[in-house]
Design an enzyme around this catalytic site. Sequence first.
Site, mmCIF file in Angstrom:
data_model
loop_
_atom_site.group_PDB
_atom_site.id
_atom_site.type_symbol
_atom_site.label_atom_id
_atom_site.label_comp_id
_atom_site.label_asym_id
_atom_site.label_seq_id
_atom_site.Cartn_x
_atom_site.Cartn_y
_atom_site.Cartn_z
ATOM 1 N N GLU A 179 22.469 -29.023 -19.240
ATOM 2 C CA GLU A 179 22.223 -27.622 -19.603
ATOM 3 C C GLU A 179 22.100 -27.441 -21.113
ATOM 4 O O GLU A 179 21.234 -26.706 -21.581
ATOM 5 C CB GLU A 179 23.340 -26.730 -19.050
ATOM 6 C CG GLU A 179 23.263 -26.487 -17.559
ATOM 7 C CD GLU A 179 21.992 -25.763 -17.164
ATOM 8 O OE1 GLU A 179 21.776 -24.625 -17.613
ATOM 9 O OE2 GLU A 179 21.193 -26.346 -16.397
ATOM 10 N N ILE A 180 22.943 -28.120 -21.877
ATOM 11 C CA ILE A 180 22.850 -28.022 -23.334
ATOM 12 C C ILE A 180 21.555 -28.676 -23.817
ATOM 13 O O ILE A 180 20.864 -28.146 -24.692
ATOM 14 C CB ILE A 180 24.067 -28.676 -24.017
ATOM 15 C CG1 ILE A 180 25.368 -27.961 -23.623
ATOM 16 C CG2 ILE A 180 23.900 -28.672 -25.536
ATOM 17 C CD1 ILE A 180 25.500 -26.547 -24.128
#
Length: 278
Positions: free
Chosen positions: A46-47
């Site tokens: 996600e990052i």
Amino acid sequence: MIITPKPNTKQLQSFTKTVWDYYHTHGRHDLTWRHDTSPYSIVVSEIMLQQTQVTRVMTKYASFMKKFPNWKKLAQASVSEVLSEWKGLGYNRRGLALHNIAKIVTETCKGTLPQDLEQLEALPHIGPNTARSISAFAFNIPVTFIETNVRTVFIHHFFKDKTAVHDKQLMPLIEKTVDQTRPREWYWALMDYGSHLKQTLGNLSRQSTHYKKQSAFKGSNREFRSKILTLIHEKSRTEHELEKIFHESFDKEALMKNLHDMKREGFIKNERNMWKIV
């Protein structure tokens, strides 16, 4: 005034069928982080995926996970090691944030990522939508969140030919349609379908009030920061050395501001007049 369409049950069923049908036939089922849905894997992906195309992330994700397979390994790594693995993804703040998240999880959360949304939002570089995407993908919780592909799908189906569409108009529809038993897979389906719509119809997010055109990297301060960090990552350098390198392209004031900004952010430090990676 915010007006949200009120589709009937049949229309909502038709919409969800369209999304599921596309996903089952054309979904990106080969993405590694869809096979490993551990909280660590999900947070890393996600990052990495923030403001970065999936194709760029795929190779870097595999390399990063091999080097740092869990929270503990990442927390124990040096900033220099993390930046080396992050190279090529851009937005180095994200790599540093991920490193700091690993430290928090190992040092204060006993190695377990919290499920509570407030606790997730308190982690570095994780806002409300990222916290909810982690909640859906890591814990399969039917939360409601918006990202660019999700926004694209709902604008296309419920706000055709409309402009200045606000996320507050989309949220009730997203909430009504989220699958209560398979939220993880439902959001994968929305993202894959939204990516398809972008490729075939263009970026419908431009119809949103939240759309912001990404500024050019070339000639920007982001590029300057990246060059400074790359040089210091290669070897420790004096302020004078950096001034000589950049004297024709950037002034001293801009150089010093960026050096002190990156020091404050935790990227670099100054010891005995030498700038070096923390």
